[in-house]
Write an enzyme that holds these catalytic residues in place. Structure first.
Site, PDB file in Angstrom:
ATOM      1  N   ASP A 161     -62.217 -28.389  89.051  1.00  0.00           N
ATOM      2  CA  ASP A 161     -62.848 -29.413  88.226  1.00  0.00           C
ATOM      3  C   ASP A 161     -62.966 -30.751  88.962  1.00  0.00           C
ATOM      4  O   ASP A 161     -62.480 -31.770  88.493  1.00  0.00           O
ATOM      5  CB  ASP A 161     -61.994 -29.549  86.943  1.00  0.00           C
ATOM      6  CG  ASP A 161     -62.535 -30.559  85.962  1.00  0.00           C
ATOM      7  OD1 ASP A 161     -63.763 -30.725  85.899  1.00  0.00           O
ATOM      8  OD2 ASP A 161     -61.713 -31.177  85.248  1.00  0.00           O
ATOM      9  N   GLU A 185     -52.612 -24.058  89.065  1.00  0.00           N
ATOM     10  CA  GLU A 185     -53.258 -23.255  88.009  1.00  0.00           C
ATOM     11  C   GLU A 185     -53.895 -21.963  88.494  1.00  0.00           C
ATOM     12  O   GLU A 185     -55.060 -21.691  88.203  1.00  0.00           O
ATOM     13  CB  GLU A 185     -54.328 -24.099  87.289  1.00  0.00           C
ATOM     14  CG  GLU A 185     -53.765 -25.305  86.582  1.00  0.00           C
ATOM     15  CD  GLU A 185     -54.824 -26.092  85.803  1.00  0.00           C
ATOM     16  OE1 GLU A 185     -56.030 -25.789  85.939  1.00  0.00           O
ATOM     17  OE2 GLU A 185     -54.436 -26.996  85.059  1.00  0.00           O
ATOM     18  N   TYR A 244     -52.102 -28.684  77.478  1.00  0.00           N
ATOM     19  CA  TYR A 244     -53.170 -29.428  76.791  1.00  0.00           C
ATOM     20  C   TYR A 244     -53.265 -29.104  75.309  1.00  0.00           C
ATOM     21  O   TYR A 244     -54.337 -29.196  74.738  1.00  0.00           O
ATOM     22  CB  TYR A 244     -54.510 -29.147  77.493  1.00  0.00           C
ATOM     23  CG  TYR A 244     -54.636 -29.839  78.845  1.00  0.00           C
ATOM     24  CD1 TYR A 244     -55.194 -31.120  78.947  1.00  0.00           C
ATOM     25  CD2 TYR A 244     -54.183 -29.234  80.010  1.00  0.00           C
ATOM     26  CE1 TYR A 244     -55.302 -31.752  80.177  1.00  0.00           C
ATOM     27  CE2 TYR A 244     -54.291 -29.872  81.247  1.00  0.00           C
ATOM     28  CZ  TYR A 244     -54.848 -31.128  81.323  1.00  0.00           C
ATOM     29  OH  TYR A 244     -54.961 -31.767  82.536  1.00  0.00           O
ATOM     30  N   GLU A 248     -49.509 -32.028  84.273  1.00  0.00           N
ATOM     31  CA  GLU A 248     -50.781 -32.493  83.689  1.00  0.00           C
ATOM     32  C   GLU A 248     -50.662 -32.447  82.181  1.00  0.00           C
ATOM     33  O   GLU A 248     -50.227 -31.447  81.615  1.00  0.00           O
ATOM     34  CB  GLU A 248     -51.962 -31.581  84.083  1.00  0.00           C
ATOM     35  CG  GLU A 248     -52.474 -31.761  85.483  1.00  0.00           C
ATOM     36  CD  GLU A 248     -53.727 -30.904  85.759  1.00  0.00           C
ATOM     37  OE1 GLU A 248     -54.429 -30.519  84.795  1.00  0.00           O
ATOM     38  OE2 GLU A 248     -53.979 -30.630  86.939  1.00  0.00           O
TER      39      GLU A 248
HETATM   40  C1  E9O Z   1     -56.773 -28.967  86.512  1.00  0.00           C
HETATM   41  C2  E9O Z   1     -57.488 -30.275  86.676  1.00  0.00           C
HETATM   42  O1  E9O Z   1     -58.036 -30.335  87.948  1.00  0.00           O
HETATM   43  N1  E9O Z   1     -56.340 -28.800  85.130  1.00  0.00           N
HETATM   44  C3  E9O Z   1     -57.388 -28.937  84.132  1.00  0.00           C
HETATM   45  C4  E9O Z   1     -57.964 -30.358  84.244  1.00  0.00           C
HETATM   46  C5  E9O Z   1     -59.025 -30.709  83.194  1.00  0.00           C
HETATM   47  O2  E9O Z   1     -59.175 -31.882  82.854  1.00  0.00           O
HETATM   48  C6  E9O Z   1     -58.576 -30.438  85.619  1.00  0.00           C
HETATM   49  O3  E9O Z   1     -59.283 -31.625  85.822  1.00  0.00           O
HETATM   50  O4  E9O Z   1     -59.736 -29.842  82.726  1.00  0.00           O
HETATM   51  C7  E9O Z   1     -56.889 -28.559  82.782  1.00  0.00           C
HETATM   52  C8  E9O Z   1     -56.818 -27.079  82.547  1.00  0.00           C
HETATM   53  C9  E9O Z   1     -56.412 -26.783  81.147  1.00  0.00           C
HETATM   54  C10 E9O Z   1     -56.607 -25.383  80.736  1.00  0.00           C
HETATM   55  C11 E9O Z   1     -55.936 -25.187  79.415  1.00  0.00           C
HETATM   56  C12 E9O Z   1     -56.194 -23.871  78.842  1.00  0.00           C
HETATM   57  C13 E9O Z   1     -55.332 -23.633  77.637  1.00  0.00           C
HETATM   58  C14 E9O Z   1     -55.692 -22.348  76.980  1.00  0.00           C
HETATM   59  C15 E9O Z   1     -54.570 -21.746  76.244  1.00  0.00           C
END
Ligand code: E9O
Length: 573
Positions: free
Chosen positions: A142, A380, A448, A485
Site C-alpha cells: 500500500d 503482514e 484495525y 500498526e
Molecule cells: C500495511 C500498511 O502498509 N498495513 C495496512 C495499512 C493500511 O493502511 C498499510 O498502509 O491499509 C493495514 C492492513 C490491515 C488489514 C486488516 C484486515 C483485517 C481483516 C480481519
C-alpha cells in the site's frame, strides 16, 4: 527511459540518445509526466573527473540505493549488478578509471514488479495484498512504487591497505561498559593497530586480516532515549611501521534483551511509543530528503515518541545516525512486504533467497547503530488465493501456512546467525496465521478493529475485540507484544460529532481506545500508530487522491487533531 531494453545493445552506457536532467537522489515518478507510472528500465549517466590526489588509492563507487535492480558501467565496462532497493552496494573501479579525462559512469535502474522479487510484484490479473489498496500501478503493498536512484552515489578513495569493517558489540558489567571489537582489513595480512575510546586503548594484532579487542569503560555512560550518549571510537591500522588508515565511528554502549513479556534496554523494561513511517514526500518521492528527516525527528520529539519502525524497507544511513544521536529506538525492517505463502514453492524459495540477502546487507550496514533495537523480517505475510476472490481450500491453506512456518523459521535463524545481540520480530496482520509468530522474540501485530474488516463506526465493540485478541496472544506466547500498526484514515479538515469514519475526531477516538486497552495490559511492550504522516499510494477506489490518510500529520507535516491528542498522552502537554 528504455521500455524495450535496447539501451545496452546501442551502447547507452557511453552516450544517451535524448537525455534529460534528473537530480540524484530522487524518484523519477513525480518529476516527468511520462514517467509518473513508469517502473521499467531507465538509464542514468554522468561524466566525472577523478582528483589526481587519489592516484595510488583504491577508488570505490558506492550506490546508496537503486530501486530495484541496477547494472553499473564505468567507461563502457560493466562493473557490477545489484538486486534490491533500499540498501547500498559498492564496487572497486580503480582498474576502469581514466585519470586525465572525464569518466563516464552509467547506471541502469529497473523497478518492474516481478513476482520473484522482495517485495514481490502482484499476481497476473492484478490483486494485491489488500483489496482496498489495489490499483494502478499494481503492487502487493500500500504505497507508491517510487523508482530510481533514491540515495547518494559516491566516489570515494581508500588506501590500498585499509580498514574494511568494524563490528561493535557492547555489554554491561556492573557499572562498566564492555566494548568488543572485531576489525577486518583489506590488504593487511599481519599489521597491527590500536583502538581508542575515551582515553582507553587496546592493541590490535591482525591475523589473516582480522583482529579482535575488548575495551572496558569504567562507569560507562549508557546510551538510552533519555541520554543518547555516543562515544567516539577510533581504530588505527599500522602496516610496516606506518599508519595507513584511521577510521572513526560513534558508538553507544547499551544492551537489548527480551525477558518474559518485557523488552529490556540496559536491563530496564522499555515501552515503545511511536509510529510506522515511510520515506515519502512531494516531488522527491522516496529520494533521500534530509530536510524532511530533520523535521520528522523534531516532530517525533514534540509528540513524545521514543521510536519508529522502518516500514516497509530500510531507511537511509544518515537517518540511522540521526536516530543514534537523538535517542530514537528503531525497529529495522527489510523490504519483505506483500509476501503470499500460497504462491508457488519456486517463488517462495526465490523470495527466501532475496529476503536473506537483504537481511545480510541490512545487518552488515546497521549492526553498529545503538538505535536499532530489533530486526523485522517481514510485514503482514498472508496465505491466501492470488486474487483473494475464492478462499483457498483447507488443504491448500494448510500447505501455505506450513510453507510460511518454514520460511519464517529460516529467516529468523539467519537473522540470529548474523546478529546474536538483538531480538528479531515478524509483523503479523489481523486474520493472518498466528503460528508464524512462534520462533520470534517479540510479537508484532497490526490491528484495525473499527476500521477494516467490519466494526467500522463501532468503537466500543472494536475495543472489546482488541482486548480479547491481545489477551489471547499473551496467553499463547507469553512474550512482549507490540501493536506496530493501528489507525484510521482521517481527511484533514473533515470533522464530525459524534465521530464518524474519515473524520479527525474518529481518528482520535480510535487511537484513544487502542491506547486505553494497551494501558490496562502491563504486558504490552509498545504502540506504534499507523502512520506518522499521510503518504502517496497507487491510484484506486480505496485511496482518495492516491493517498493513505492514516497519518497523524499531513504529507507536508501539519498536525491533525490526532497529533495534539498523542502529544497530550505521550508528553502530558
Ligand atoms: C500495511 C500498511 O502498509 N498495513 C495496512 C495499512 C493500511 O493502511 C498499510 O498502509 O491499509 C493495514 C492492513 C490491515 C488489514 C486488516 C484486515 C483485517 C481483516 C480481519
Amino acid at each position: 527511459m528504455d521500455p524495450h531494453g535496447q539501451g545496452e545493445a546501442q551502447g547507452w552506457f557511453q552516450a544517451l540518445p535524448s537525455p534529460r536532467t534528473i537530480p540524484v537522489p530522487c524518484s523519477w515518478n513525480d518529476l516527468f509526466d511520462d514517467a509518473h507510472t513508469y517502473v521499467g528500465l531507465a538509464w542514468y549517466r554522468i561524466e566525472v573527473w577523478v582528483p589526481s590526489g587519489w592516484r595510488g588509492r583504491r577508488v570505490i563507487l558506492r550506490v546508496g540505493s537503486a530501486t530495484y535492480a541496477a547494472r553499473v558501467w564505468v567507461n563502457g565496462s560493466l562493473v557490477t549488478e545489484h538486486l534490491g532497493g533500499n540498501l547500498p552496494f559498492a564496487v572497486e573501479i580503480t582498474q576502469q578509471l581514466a585519470w586525465e579525462r572525464a569518466n563516464v559512469i552509467a547506471i541502469a535502474v529497473e523497478n518492474e514488479p516481478k513476482p520473484e522479487r522482495v517485495p514481490p510484484g502482484p499476481p497476473p490479473g492484478g490483486g494485491g495484498v489488500l483489496g482496498v489498496a489495489a490499483g494502478f500501478p499494481g503492487t502487493t503493498y500500500d504505497f507508491f512504487p517510487y523508482s530510481g536512484l533514491h540515495r547518494q552515489v559516491w566516489l570515494c578513495a581508500v588506501p590500498a591497505v585499509h580498514i574494511d569493517d568494524i563490528t561493535v558489540v557492547t555489554t554491561i558489567e556492573g557499572g562498566d561498559g564492555i566494548v568488543n571489537l572485531k576489525v577486518a582489513t583489506v590488504g593487511a595480512e599481519a599489521g597491527t593497530g590500536k583502538a581508542r575510546l575515551d582515553g582507553i586503548e587496546a592493541d590490535l594484532v591482525f591475523r589473516a586480516g582480522m583482529a579482535e579487542a575488548t575495551l572496558r569503560v569504567p562507569g560507562a555512560r549508557l546510551w538510552s532515549p533519555q541520554d543518547p550518549y555516543l562515544y567516539r571510537l577510533t581504530v588505527t591500522l599500522t602496516d610496516q611501521a606506518r599508519v595507513v588508515d584511521i577510521y572513526a565511528l560513534d558508538i553507544g554502549i547499551r544492551t537489548v534483551a527480551v525477558r518474559g513479556d518485557q523488552i529490556l534496554l540496559n536491563g530496564q523494561p522499555i515501552k515503545l511509543t511511536g509510529f510506522g513511517k515511510h520515506e515519502d514526500f512531494a516531488l522527491s518521492g522516496r529520494g533521500l530528503n534530509l530536510p524532511v528527516w530533520i523535521r520528522d525527528y523534531e516532530l517525533l520529539r514534540w509528540i513524545g515518541a521514543n521510536s519508529y519502525r522502518t516500514s516497509h524497507y530500510p531507511y537511509p544511513e544518515e537517518v540511522m545516525q540521526l536516530a543514534d544521536q537523538r535517542g530514537v529506538l528503531v525497529i529495522n525492517e527489510i523490504p519483505a512486504v506483500g509476501l503470499n505463502m500460497a504462491d508457488s514453492q519456486q517463488l517462495t524459495e526465490q523470495r527466501l533467497m532475496q529476503s536473506q540477502s537483504q537481511l545480510r546487507e541490512l545487518i552488515a550496514r546497521d549492526k553498529n547503530h545503538p538505535s536499532t533495537i530489533m530486526w523485522c523480517v517481514a510485514n503482514e505475510p498472508v496465505a491466501r488465493a492470488p486474487n483473494d476472490e475464492v478462499p483457498l481450500s483447507p488443504a491448500l491453506k494448510q500447505t501455505a501456512i506450513d510453507a510460511g512456518t518454514q520460511f519464517f523459521r529460516r529467516v529468523y535463524d539467519e537473522a540470529h546467525r548474523l546478529d546474536g545481540t538483538r531480538p528479531v520480530t515478524l509483523v503479523g496482520v489481523g486474520g493472518g496465521p498466528r503460528e508464524w509468530h512462534k520462533p520470534f522474540d517479540v510479537i508484532c501485530i497490526n490491528r484495525y478493529y473499527g476500521w477494516y474488516g467490519g466494526l467500522g463506526g463501532r468503537l466500543d465493540q472494536a475495543a472489546a475485540a482488541l482486548a480479547r485478541d491481545l489477551d489471547e496472544l499473551h496467553q499463547s506466547f507469553a512474550r512482549p507484544i507490540i501493536i506496530t500498526e493501528f489507525g484510521t484514515d482521517a481527511l484533514p479538515g473533515t470533522h464530525s460529532l459524534p465521530p464518524e469514519m474519515w473524520s479527525e475526531e474518529y481518528q482520535v477516538e480510535f487511537l484513544r481506545r487502542y491506547l486505553d486497552v494497551a494501558a490496562q495490559r502491563p504486558f504490552m511492550a509498545g504502540m506504534h500508530v499507523w502512520a506518522f504522516a499521510d503518504f502517496r499510494t497507487v491510484q484506486g477506489v480505496g485511496r482518495a487522491g492516491s493517498m493513505n490518510y492514516k497519518g497523524v500529520f499531513t504529507r507536508d507535516r501539519r498536525p491533525k487533531m490526532a497529533a495534539l491528542f498523542l502529544r497530550s498522552r505521550w508528553v502530558g502537554a
